[in-house]
Write a protein that holds these residues in place. Structure first.
Motif, mmCIF file in Angstrom:
data_model
loop_
_atom_site.group_PDB
_atom_site.id
_atom_site.type_symbol
_atom_site.label_atom_id
_atom_site.label_comp_id
_atom_site.label_asym_id
_atom_site.label_seq_id
_atom_site.Cartn_x
_atom_site.Cartn_y
_atom_site.Cartn_z
ATOM 1 N N LEU A 161 22.269 38.836 78.173
ATOM 2 C CA LEU A 161 23.422 38.359 78.776
ATOM 3 C C LEU A 161 24.339 37.944 77.550
ATOM 4 C CD1 LEU A 161 25.307 36.869 80.661
ATOM 5 C CD2 LEU A 161 24.132 34.607 80.375
ATOM 6 N N VAL A 162 25.753 38.504 77.552
ATOM 7 C CA VAL A 162 26.737 38.277 76.549
ATOM 8 C C VAL A 162 27.906 37.489 77.218
ATOM 9 C CG1 VAL A 162 28.134 39.140 74.894
ATOM 10 C CG2 VAL A 162 25.905 40.305 75.366
ATOM 11 N N LEU A 163 27.888 36.257 76.556
ATOM 12 C CA LEU A 163 29.260 35.429 77.005
ATOM 13 C C LEU A 163 30.447 35.750 75.903
ATOM 14 C CD1 LEU A 163 27.563 31.930 77.900
ATOM 15 C CD2 LEU A 163 28.292 34.024 79.580
ATOM 16 N N ALA A 164 31.544 35.939 76.683
ATOM 17 C CA ALA A 164 32.819 36.238 75.826
ATOM 18 C C ALA A 164 33.769 35.370 76.376
ATOM 19 C CB ALA A 164 33.283 37.729 75.681
ATOM 20 N N PRO A 165 34.755 35.081 75.447
ATOM 21 C CA PRO A 165 35.862 34.155 75.899
ATOM 22 C C PRO A 165 37.058 34.775 76.722
ATOM 23 C CG PRO A 165 36.211 34.502 73.587
ATOM 24 C CD PRO A 165 34.829 34.967 73.879
ATOM 25 N N LEU B 38 26.346 34.553 72.354
ATOM 26 C CA LEU B 38 27.433 33.960 72.400
ATOM 27 C C LEU B 38 28.461 34.358 71.396
ATOM 28 C CD1 LEU B 38 26.149 30.086 72.719
ATOM 29 C CD2 LEU B 38 26.841 31.510 74.387
ATOM 30 N N ASP B 39 29.498 35.040 71.861
ATOM 31 C CA ASP B 39 30.550 35.891 71.291
ATOM 32 C C ASP B 39 31.875 34.947 70.942
ATOM 33 O OD1 ASP B 39 31.204 37.662 69.282
ATOM 34 O OD2 ASP B 39 31.652 39.143 71.005
ATOM 35 N N GLU B 40 32.121 34.799 69.694
ATOM 36 C CA GLU B 40 33.438 34.060 69.507
ATOM 37 C C GLU B 40 33.226 32.729 70.295
ATOM 38 O OE1 GLU B 40 37.062 35.943 69.934
ATOM 39 O OE2 GLU B 40 36.530 37.656 68.762
ATOM 40 N N LYS C 51 13.747 32.403 75.671
ATOM 41 C CA LYS C 51 14.821 33.479 75.247
ATOM 42 C C LYS C 51 15.257 33.433 74.041
ATOM 43 C CE LYS C 51 18.944 30.514 76.414
ATOM 44 N NZ LYS C 51 17.938 29.355 76.765
ATOM 45 N N GLN C 52 15.681 34.643 73.305
ATOM 46 C CA GLN C 52 16.240 34.579 71.880
ATOM 47 C C GLN C 52 17.812 34.339 72.121
ATOM 48 O OE1 GLN C 52 16.680 38.451 70.205
ATOM 49 N NE2 GLN C 52 15.843 37.781 68.325
ATOM 50 N N VAL C 53 18.397 33.669 71.232
ATOM 51 C CA VAL C 53 19.857 33.420 71.153
ATOM 52 C C VAL C 53 20.533 33.578 69.975
ATOM 53 C CG1 VAL C 53 21.628 31.473 71.371
ATOM 54 C CG2 VAL C 53 19.319 31.319 72.670
ATOM 55 N N ALA C 54 21.469 34.556 69.957
ATOM 56 C CA ALA C 54 22.463 34.762 68.933
ATOM 57 C C ALA C 54 23.733 34.123 69.122
ATOM 58 C CB ALA C 54 22.432 36.264 68.727
ATOM 59 N N LEU C 55 24.303 33.373 68.166
ATOM 60 C CA LEU C 55 25.542 32.832 68.400
ATOM 61 C C LEU C 55 26.306 33.182 67.256
ATOM 62 C CD1 LEU C 55 26.120 28.944 68.978
ATOM 63 C CD2 LEU C 55 27.540 30.227 67.181
ATOM 64 N N PHE C 56 27.714 33.746 67.501
ATOM 65 C CA PHE C 56 28.354 34.195 66.563
ATOM 66 C C PHE C 56 29.763 33.467 66.644
ATOM 67 C CE2 PHE C 56 25.537 37.627 66.857
ATOM 68 C CZ PHE C 56 25.534 37.982 65.604
ATOM 69 N N SER C 57 30.250 33.128 65.472
ATOM 70 C CA SER C 57 31.454 32.145 65.493
ATOM 71 C C SER C 57 32.126 32.382 64.233
ATOM 72 C CB SER C 57 30.994 30.557 65.602
ATOM 73 O OG SER C 57 32.176 29.790 65.838
#
Length: 618
Positions: A88-92, A165-167, A191-197
């Motif tokens: 799952l990718v969340l984008a704004p 979590l993208d942006e 789950k594995q989480v990747a957060l990009f900000s």
């Protein structure tokens, strides 16, 4: 926190990616990973959680997509992938969601059984529901629409293994903090989480502490710069109109040689063939061309037998030809490093150069990222008109006649024309016109005016700089929705020219903030920051300034929009003396007044049930 090294020594083949994923990115022209990719991919493949501090345009989409696909490829081979959401990718914004989904699909081209589905506001539910019923391994969505599908029971996140979590800072700034928390809470703890900000505000730090397990933190600083002797411009254009736009610029701008950069090998052939058909000496160059032919092509470019080279990034790597005056980014690069490398092919040996970037409506944010990373504005250019093209053609035609008259022995040809004129009693100018038609082989010398309107529709003539970031720029620009000046307490806001005041059925009691309203309306209705005016939040409802003439599709999208799980029930505000509440549907899909809210019944209902009062018919 580690800082990603700025080195080209690491290769994608060193990162442990699945061979099928490697095969795809090699075909796409990827060779050397960007710093964020080189640093994060090994950690993600090893199963670690990652916090990546990186600006848009640093290549972070591939940084999280490639390892996720590598894990999914292993699950597929083991027969354990299934058809439920794995990633799952969340984008704004919906634009970013579409771009990320397209990138995932491209990277998964050689992987069997892996499907990608974007779900975002402003689009019909039907196709998304059908896609979810068929099964999708990768879901890329905006927080509001993901919550909607979860509440409908159409999206099950119980088996998600990878969440990105993208942006993330943009998501929170747009008011999606509550939605992000709800979504994360519904996913497995394993789950594995990747957060990009781009930044690390306190809210992002909280999410990292609450939902990530001992994450590796990687920071990338953009240090890309471009030459000051290169003039950078962009054209805002729809994809189908790119060939005509390219031809018009090449026809009207004096140039020596040009490189046209595209993303794929097939596109090199396609664009080169279109240019050849229009009379340009063009040649394609890509990874499928043997080295000896590549060298011959470059030599032809150097000595003037070829004027336009259509290339992928890898094929043009190391290319140094002084006569290149123009670089066209026919397909915008997905990272700023590639942009800088591309336009560096012009402006060599102290010469000036021209760099032209084609930007489609979905790619505004990439343009903004390029300007931010290079710290240089990219100037918008207007496409040449039909009159400009025709004037240029006539000038070149006249120059060819003058050159031929001065450099060729025309006595034999002159005798032939004189003989033909005498024999057929036809004016010499008619014979000359026939000879011109013969030279052009039936192709018209001048363009027809009919193509003007179509290309004008495909190119935005007013692409405001403030609009490049969409609704997300509002907070950065002025701290929130703008206000049109002081007014008396309780007085209704006044709409500006071309706007109207609308009422939505959520207010202070629902915990609504301006960012929630901006994020929901911008995403669902596709409105830009400049189109959302003043916002006034009252106890039981809010007033929002929007364009007076919303389209039928925008009314339809906003009729289904929720904030914090509540329908906003958009309607035109009738003022202090008018009726309020959700009225009957207008012909354009919106609502007008006609129902009242019964405050006494609402209060009694709230005390009896403990629930918030809802809009309802009398």
């Amino acid at each position: 926190m580690t800082e990603a090294p700025e080195t080209d020594q690491t290769a994608f083949s060193d990162l442990g990616l699945d061979p099928r994923v490697m095969g795809t990115i090699e075909k796409m022209g990827y060779e050397t990973p960007s710093p964020i990719q080189a640093e994060t991919i090994p950690h993600l493949i090893a199963g670690r959680d990652v916090v990546g501090l990186a600006q848009t345009g640093t290549g972070k989409t591939a940084a999280f997509a490639l390892p996720a696909l590598t894990h999914m490829a292993a699950d597929y081979d083991a027969g354990s992938l299934g058809s439920v959401p794995n990633t799952l990718v969340l984008a704004p914004t919906r634009e970013l969601a579409i771009q990320v989904a397209e990138a995932f699909a491209s990277y998964a081209a050689q992987l069997e059984g892996i499907s990608v589905l974007p779900i975002y506001g402003g689009a019909p539910y039907g196709p998304q529901l059908a896609g979810l019923r068929r099964g999708a391994n990768v879901i890329v969505g905006t927080p509001g629409r993901v919550i909607d599908h979860m509440s409908k029971g159409s999206l099950d996140l119980s088996e998600v293994k990878h969440l990105i979590l993208d942006e993330a800072d943009e998501m929170l700034r747009m008011g999606f903090a509550e939605e992000v928390d709800k979504i994360l809470a519904q996913t497995p703890d394993t789950k594995q989480v990747a957060l990009f900000s781009a930044t690390m505000p306190r809210a992002i730090r909280r999410i990292s502490e609450d939902y990530l397990n001992e994450p590796v933190e990687v920071a990338v600083k953009a240090k890309t710069t471009t030459g000051t002797n290169i003039k950078q411009r962009f054209v805002f254009i729809k994809h189908h109109a790119k060939p005509e736009a390219l031809v018009r610029i090449l026809e009207t701008e004096p140039h020596d040689a040009a490189i046209v950069f595209v993303r794929t090998r097939s596109a090199t052939e396609e664009v080169a063939n279109k240019l050849i058909a229009r009379g340009f000496r063009a040649q394609a160059i890509n990874g499928d061309i043997p080295q000896n032919l590549r060298e011959k092509t470059v030599e032809s470019l150097k000595d003037g037998r070829i004027d336009v080279l259509v290339a992928t990034d890898v094929a043009a790597r190391g290319l140094d030809v002084e006569r290149i005056s123009h670089v066209f980014n026919y397909d915008i690069p997905l990272d700023t490093e590639s942009y800088v490398h591309r336009i560096g092919r012009t402006g060599r040996a102290g010469r000036s150069g021209e760099a032209v970037l084609f930007v489609t409506p979905r790619e505004k944010r990439l343009l903004r990222a390029i300007e931010k990373a290079t710290r240089q504005p990219v100037e918008q250019m207007n496409l040449p008109t039909v009159a400009d093209v025709n004037a240029s053609r006539l000038e070149r035609f006249s120059e060819r006649i003058t050159q031929t008259l001065s450099s060729e022995d025309l006595e034999e040809y002159s005798d032939l024309v004189t003989s033909y004129v005498a024999e057929h009693n036809i004016p010499a100018e008619d014979v000359a016109a026939a000879l011109v038609a013969m030279v052009h082989e039936g192709r018209p010398l001048l363009l027809d005016e009919q193509g003007e309107d179509e290309l004008a529709r495909a190119a935005a003539q007013s692409f405001d700089r403030e609009d490049r970031g969409g609704a997300r720029d509002r907070g950065a620009r002025d701290g929130g929705p703008r206000d049109r000046g002081p007014r008396q307490k309780g007085a209704a806001p006044v709409a500006g020219a071309g706007n109207a005041i609308y009422k939505i059925a959520v207010g202070r009691r629902d915990g609504v903030a301006p960012g929630h309203i901006v994020g929901a309306i911008a995403n669902e209705a596709g409105l830009s920051a400049r189109e959302i005016g003043s916002i006034e939040i009252r106890p039981t409802h809010s007033l929002v300034e929007l364009p007076e003439s919303l389209t039928k599709d925008q009314w339809g999208a906003l009729a289904k929009t929720r904030i914090g799980g509540e329908l906003i029930r958009l309607e035109r505000d009738a003022g202090p003396h008018g009726t309020s509440g959700p009225g009957r549907k207008n012909s354009d899909g919106g609502y007008r007044g006609g129902k009242k809210r019964d405050g006494f019944k609402d209060d009694r209902f709230a005390k009896k049930t403990g629930k918030k009062p809802r809009w309802r018919d009398r």
